[in-house]
Design a protein around this motif. Structure first.
Motif, PDB file in Angstrom:
ATOM      1  N   LEU A  35       0.935  -1.211  -0.038  1.00 41.40           N
ATOM      2  CA  LEU A  35       0.133   0.061   0.111  1.00 41.40           C
ATOM      3  C   LEU A  35       1.019   1.194   0.098  1.00 41.40           C
ATOM      4  O   LEU A  35       0.544   2.253  -0.640  1.00 41.40           O
TER       5      LEU A  35
ATOM      6  N   LEU B  81       2.257   1.872  -3.444  1.00 44.35           N
ATOM      7  CA  LEU B  81       1.128   2.408  -4.252  1.00 44.35           C
ATOM      8  C   LEU B  81       0.856   3.827  -4.063  1.00 44.35           C
ATOM      9  O   LEU B  81       0.710   4.622  -4.954  1.00 44.35           O
ATOM     10  N   SER B  82       0.800   4.295  -3.027  1.00 44.80           N
ATOM     11  CA  SER B  82       0.665   5.719  -2.558  1.00 44.80           C
ATOM     12  C   SER B  82       1.797   6.511  -2.873  1.00 44.80           C
ATOM     13  O   SER B  82       1.706   7.658  -3.309  1.00 44.80           O
TER      14      SER B  82
ATOM     15  N   PRO C  72       2.608   5.299  -7.536  1.00 43.68           N
ATOM     16  CA  PRO C  72       1.752   4.743  -8.078  1.00 43.68           C
ATOM     17  C   PRO C  72       1.961   4.698  -9.846  1.00 43.68           C
ATOM     18  O   PRO C  72       1.182   4.557 -10.684  1.00 43.68           O
TER      19      PRO C  72
ATOM     20  N   SER D 256      -8.105  -2.602  -0.164  1.00 50.77           N
ATOM     21  CA  SER D 256      -7.496  -1.285  -0.174  1.00 50.77           C
ATOM     22  C   SER D 256      -6.693  -1.142  -1.313  1.00 50.77           C
ATOM     23  O   SER D 256      -6.484  -0.110  -1.938  1.00 50.77           O
TER      24      SER D 256
ATOM     25  N   SER E 250      -6.510   1.055  -4.716  1.00 51.85           N
ATOM     26  CA  SER E 250      -5.558   1.921  -5.256  1.00 51.85           C
ATOM     27  C   SER E 250      -5.073   1.291  -6.684  1.00 51.85           C
ATOM     28  O   SER E 250      -4.574   2.283  -7.606  1.00 51.85           O
TER      29      SER E 250
ATOM     30  N   ASP F 123      -7.694   2.656  -9.371  1.00 57.61           N
ATOM     31  CA  ASP F 123      -7.602   4.022  -9.438  1.00 57.61           C
ATOM     32  C   ASP F 123      -6.399   4.542 -10.210  1.00 57.61           C
ATOM     33  O   ASP F 123      -6.413   5.449 -10.760  1.00 57.61           O
TER      34      ASP F 123
END
Ligand code: ADP
Length: 402
Positions: free
Chosen positions: A243, A246-247, A250, A371, A375, A378
């Motif tokens: 995560l 990815l943040s 991305p 989540s 992600s 998105d």
């Protein structure tokens, strides 16, 4: 004009020469007077013209500089108006000389009623402006106005080293504070998630290490639980890492992906669990093109969704459908499992949210799988949707642009 002057001088000179030749003294005197008068008149005329020209030039220059000043003022007004947060300029007497439209957010009057008066501003700002004007120094203060958090900042304005007013700005920091709050909640949740398996492992190891402990059945059971909790810890840490990756980054490695072999391969890795649970698999592949996506990340999405469909089903059928419309490639993963309520459907993409805590815990879930899926989708600028009904089943739909 210069030509006329030359002609007149030539005429007078001719008459003068003729008079000298004829020795007419009176005529010479008269002619000389005429010449001097004419020359004096021309000279004074020239001086007047020069002064007039100079004045005209000065006036033009003044017009240009006042035009420039007007344009600069206009530009400044446009800049101040386009600033999306309230900004106020006070003069040397503490009176408002400039304030932008965004000030309506912190004033009590409507935009039409507003004038450059101070007392319709929120009281906290009035106080702040007063302090800035009296103290003549940089100041900063947090305030809440109409349920919005602001950071008020004042900057003194000086002209030739002397205080000539101050600028007051109000920065909306609600989003920053909200972000900080979310980060704190996330850290608290993550710590809690990590703490639980660590506490379980620690407790069991303490019991196993007791000198008088000799219960073989409990030892075996504890060892199994320790193994499960360690696996859970491993899952949480690896999902957290994913995560955060990815943040932070991305960026996708997109290429044309043959989606069906990818799904088939993923399903294959779940064959044993599906057999154990007596879950049937139905493939309904209607899509016959490649999907432009990141191969590894798409593999992760499909793995997480199929894994959930199995995890939250005791039996029944899992149906995987691929299709497309004029805009999207569509993937549906449908199960006949425990399902979810409408309220849960709205929250399951949040980090650590679990609709079925018990089942998630027993299966070693981290509460981060969806989540991660969200992600990734998105990042592809795609859509993920869920339809579900308690004790009936769920359908997860992914749409990626063709
Ligand atoms: P977990 O590790 O808990 O499975 P996820 O992020 O993958 O975490 O899912 C979040 C929650 O959404 C799960 O705890 C579960 O309650 C619910 N959920 C996800 N997929 C399904 C499904 N196919 N059927 C029913 N509930 C599901």
């Amino acid at each position: 004009m210069e030509k006329n002057k030359v002609l007149i001088i030539l005429l007078i000179s001719f008459l003068g020469i003729e008079s000298i030749l004829k020795l007419n003294v009176y005529l010479i005197i008269i002619l000389m007077t005429c010449v001097f008068t004419f020359l004096w008149y021309e000279d004074s005329n020239m001086t007047e013209k020069k002064t007039l020209k100079k004045n005209q030039k000065l006036m033009n220059e003044r017009n240009i500089s006042s035009k420039e000043a007007y344009l600069k003022q206009k530009q400044l007004n446009i800049i101040v108006e386009s600033i999306p947060f309230p900004i106020v300029l006070l003069d040397i007497y503490g009176k408002i000389v400039l304030c932008n439209e965004a000030c309506s957010l912190v004033r009590n009057l409507t935009m039409q009623e507003m004038t450059y008066i101070q007392n319709d501003f929120d009281e906290q700002i009035q106080e702040f402006m007063k302090d800035c004007y009296i103290l003549e120094e940089n100041m900063e203060k947090m305030m809440t106005i109409k349920n919005v958090e602001y950071r008020a900042v004042s900057i003194p304005v000086t002209t030739k080293g002397k205080f000539s007013g101050c600028m007051v700005m109000l920065q909306d920091i609600s989003k920053v504070l909200e972000g900080e709050k979310m980060q704190k909640v996330f850290i608290a949740d993550a710590s809690h998630e990590l703490k639980t398996p660590v506490s379980v492992i620690k407790g069991m190891v303490e019991i196993l290490n007791r000198e008088d402990f000799n219960d073989e059945v409990t030892r075996k059971d504890f060892m199994k639980q320790i193994e499960a909790e360690t696996k859970r810890l491993e899952n949480i840490v690896s999902d957290l890492l994913q995560l955060s990756k990815l943040s932070v980054n991305p960026i996708l490695n997109r290429c044309k992906v043959d989606i069906h072999p990818l799904i088939d391969e993923t399903v294959l890795s779940f064959t044993n669990v599906m057999k154990e649970k007596n879950i049937q698999l139905v493939k309904d592949y209607k899509f016959n093109d490649t999907v432009f996506c990141d191969f590894d990340k798409m593999l992760q999405v499909i793995t997480n969704l199929i894994s959930n469909a199995i995890k939250y089903s005791d039996c029944g059928t899992i149906r995987i459908t691929t299709e497309s419309d004029d805009k999207y490639f569509i993937l549906k993963i449908q199960d006949e499992g425990v399902g979810m309520s409408k309220e849960d459907c709205d929250k399951i993409f949040e980090r650590f949210y679990r609709a079925d805590k018990d089942r998630s815990r027993k299966s070693g879930g981290s509460g981060l799988g969806l989540s991660i899926v969200k992600s990734i989708i998105d990042a592809h600028q795609g859509i993920i949707e869920v339809e579900s009904e308690l004790n009936v089943g769920s359908i997860f739909t992914i749409k990626l642009k063709n």
